[in-house]
Scaffold this motif. Structure first.
Motif, PDB file in Angstrom:
ATOM      1  N   ASN A  68       0.850  -0.842  -0.102  1.00 37.88           N
ATOM      2  CA  ASN A  68      -0.088   0.012  -0.036  1.00 37.88           C
ATOM      3  C   ASN A  68       0.948   1.167   0.034  1.00 37.88           C
ATOM      4  OD1 ASN A  68      -2.755  -1.277   0.349  1.00 37.88           O
ATOM      5  ND2 ASN A  68      -1.596  -2.077   2.197  1.00 37.88           N
ATOM      6  N   GLY A  69       1.868   1.220  -0.623  1.00 36.79           N
ATOM      7  CA  GLY A  69       3.008   2.581  -0.903  1.00 36.79           C
ATOM      8  C   GLY A  69       4.174   2.499  -0.145  1.00 36.79           C
ATOM      9  N   GLY A  70       4.106   1.751   1.184  1.00 34.55           N
ATOM     10  CA  GLY A  70       5.215   1.722   2.175  1.00 34.55           C
ATOM     11  C   GLY A  70       5.467   3.106   2.683  1.00 34.55           C
ATOM     12  N   LYS A  71       4.316   3.800   3.027  1.00 40.55           N
ATOM     13  CA  LYS A  71       4.723   5.406   3.457  1.00 40.55           C
ATOM     14  C   LYS A  71       4.418   5.309   5.050  1.00 40.55           C
ATOM     15  CE  LYS A  71       0.007   6.540   1.610  1.00 40.55           C
ATOM     16  NZ  LYS A  71      -0.340   5.309   0.927  1.00 40.55           N
ATOM     17  N   VAL A  72       4.797   6.475   5.475  1.00 44.60           N
ATOM     18  CA  VAL A  72       4.519   6.936   6.900  1.00 44.60           C
ATOM     19  C   VAL A  72       3.493   8.396   6.614  1.00 44.60           C
ATOM     20  CG1 VAL A  72       5.558   7.497   8.992  1.00 44.60           C
ATOM     21  CG2 VAL A  72       6.597   6.010   7.463  1.00 44.60           C
ATOM     22  N   VAL A  73       2.461   8.126   7.210  1.00 39.64           N
ATOM     23  CA  VAL A  73       1.533   9.282   7.236  1.00 39.64           C
ATOM     24  C   VAL A  73       1.304   9.844   8.635  1.00 39.64           C
ATOM     25  CG1 VAL A  73      -0.950  10.082   6.906  1.00 39.64           C
ATOM     26  CG2 VAL A  73       0.244   8.373   5.108  1.00 39.64           C
ATOM     27  N   THR A  74       1.512  11.083   8.789  1.00 38.58           N
ATOM     28  CA  THR A  74       1.543  11.979  10.024  1.00 38.58           C
ATOM     29  C   THR A  74       0.032  12.648   9.986  1.00 38.58           C
ATOM     30  OG1 THR A  74       4.005  11.742  10.360  1.00 38.58           O
ATOM     31  CG2 THR A  74       2.759  13.502  11.503  1.00 38.58           C
ATOM     32  N   PHE A  75      -0.527  12.647  11.144  1.00 37.66           N
ATOM     33  CA  PHE A  75      -1.746  13.205  11.492  1.00 37.66           C
ATOM     34  C   PHE A  75      -1.537  14.301  12.588  1.00 37.66           C
ATOM     35  CE2 PHE A  75      -2.724   8.951  10.231  1.00 37.66           C
ATOM     36  CZ  PHE A  75      -3.676   9.162   9.234  1.00 37.66           C
ATOM     37  N   GLU A  76      -2.314  15.289  12.519  1.00 40.90           N
ATOM     38  CA  GLU A  76      -2.125  16.602  13.232  1.00 40.90           C
ATOM     39  C   GLU A  76      -3.081  17.034  14.190  1.00 40.90           C
ATOM     40  OE1 GLU A  76       0.528  18.272  13.060  1.00 40.90           O
ATOM     41  OE2 GLU A  76       1.524  16.969  11.166  1.00 40.90           O
ATOM     42  N   GLU A  77      -2.865  17.198  15.382  1.00 37.79           N
ATOM     43  CA  GLU A  77      -3.679  17.651  16.401  1.00 37.79           C
ATOM     44  C   GLU A  77      -4.405  18.970  15.768  1.00 37.79           C
ATOM     45  OE1 GLU A  77      -4.182  17.916  21.347  1.00 37.79           O
ATOM     46  OE2 GLU A  77      -2.301  18.001  20.128  1.00 37.79           O
TER      47      GLU A  77
END
Length: 447
Positions: free
Chosen positions: A104-113
């Motif tokens: 699924n792309g091997g990525k890292v996704v960061t989420f913001e408060e």
């Protein structure tokens, strides 16, 4: 996108593998770890990696895994925003990340408060709206963060990305728990780093460097070469750390984390030999048999034959015996036989090296809702103490007690397991490492 995913997964929830919206792709090397410290401070002698510092003593929690769960009504309509409880009341959320498999792309996704989530009163809650799905004709949550419903956890609905399975019966009649030995459950988990006030009231491990493991600690302090031998079931093979599953952040297995950090802390050379086999009981540990290593079916001799053939001439200094999960699940055949098997392995090891010191690992627990798996693992661990009392240089390190305390603190089993049945995810693998490190590193003065 929402309609397409609803069709593909036949679920009542939305999960976007492209993390559209507030989530942002992060191209940093995730193997550098979640902190901002320069790499050289992580390899300094006298320290351990941040990821295996005792969470019960530190004011920073690194990469605690959570699973956002949305409550539903009797018809499967989402009625509240997905949320998850942290182990500690956070004073600051440092980062929230989702790791993707290469499929699924091997990525890292960061989420913001404030954009993707809010944090309040111990809970991290996704931001979004409850909308009508015209395909399923049910209400679902629309946001940027991955989530599951409460019914997906029980098996009443499909778990995102998993086909229905009938391999793990639930204690709830007629239901089957979501299960996989792949990456799908892990990929739905989020890794949260945050600061907090220390206030752990659960179980903590003991230090044995002034008792059963005194010889080993003396050798480590003297920077002697140490042969570390790990022998157990699938949990001790390292299943299923992210490196095992080939998914970011590719965390080492707990035996590797243990050996690497013992070497780092003491400045000693620690050589790891791991001959654990998935599916094994203590009877296999004595007599051998078939099982799985790295997903491959193998056949391996029992301990006595193994030490006289494949490992002929090998002399271990420190041994970790990790049996109990399967013994309890299979009831094979009873606790008395289990104890006798452990005694047999101790005697075999002592015949090779009378001075070797041995840790008997109290296993983590099986999913309490798994009918055929969750039995009396904790009781098996209790009887290990009777075995240890027979010998000098033998002790019990009870990972299961820490695991139970984590569950008692409000964590969902599925968010700290890789297969939702009896294997640790990265977080629990780190708990294994930090618990065992505590037996050999005196942290009474704090981290």
């Amino acid at each position: 996108m929402k309609k397409l995913l609803a069709i593909l997964f036949s679920a009542v929830m939305l999960f976007s593998f492209t993390a559209c919206g507030g989530g942002t792709e992060n191209n940093e090397d995730p193997t550098d770890g979640p902190n901002d410290k320069p790499p050289e401070t992580q390899t300094e002698e006298g320290t351990v990696d941040d990821l295996v510092k005792n969470f019960w003593q530190s004011e920073t929690m690194y990469d605690e895994t959570i699973l956002l769960v949305a409550e539903t009504d009797e018809n499967g309509n989402v009625i509240s925003a997905p949320k998850a409880k942290l182990l500690f009341d956070a004073t600051q959320i440092v980062s929230v990340k989702q790791y993707f498999h290469e499929n699924n792309g091997g990525k890292v996704v960061t989420f913001e408060e404030g954009t993707d989530f809010v944090y309040e009163d111990g809970y991290l809650t996704a931001l979004g709206t409850i909308t009508d799905n015209i395909i399923t004709e049910k209400k679902e949550f629309s946001g940027t963060m991955p989530y599951v419903t409460d019914k997906a956890l029980t098996g009443e609905e499909a778990f995102p990305g998993l086909a229905p399975s009938t391999s793990i019966p639930s204690k709830e009649t007629g239901l089957y728990l979501p299960f996989t030995e792949g990456y799908q459950i892990v990929q739905m988990q989020l890794s949260v780093t945050y600061t907090h006030d220390v206030g752990w009231t659960g179980a903590t491990p003991s230090y044995f460097g002034d008792g059963a493991l005194a010889k080993m600690v003396e050798k480590l302090k003297g920077k002697e070469k140490i042969e570390l031998f790990v022998y157990g079931d699938s949990i001790s093979t390292g299943a299923n750390s992210s490196s095992y599953l080939n998914i970011e952040p590719y965390l080492d297995t707990w035996p590797e984390l243990l050996s690497e950090n013992l070497a780092r802390y003491y400045g000693a050379e620690v050589n790891l030999t791991n001959r654990s086999v998935g599916g094994w009981t203590s009877a296999n540990g004595v007599g051998g048999g078939s099982g799985y290593v790295d997903g491959q079916l193998i056949r391996q001799a029992g301990l006595s034959e193994l030490l006289s053939t494949d490992l002929d001439g090998y002399v271990p200094d420190l041994v970790l015996l990790g049996f109990g999960m399967n013994d309890a699940s299979m009831g094979s055949p009873d606790i008395s036989a289990y104890c006798n098997n452990m005694i047999s392995m101790i005697e075999t090891l002592r015949a090779v090296n009378p001075d070797c010191e041995i840790i008997l690992i109290g296993t983590m627990l099986a999913n309490p809702m798994a009918r055929d798996q969750s039995k009396n693992q904790a009781e098996y661990t209790q009887y290990l103490s009777r075995v240890a009392e027979r010998y000098e240089g033998v002790c019990v390190v009870d990972v299961g007690a820490i695991h139970q305390s984590i569950l008692d603190a409000g964590k969902c089993y599925t968010e700290i397991s890789s297969n939702n049945v009896n294997h640790p995810n990265d977080f629990m693998a780190r708990v294994y490492a930090m618990t065992l490190l505590s037996a050999l590193i005196d942290t009474s003065g704090g981290e």
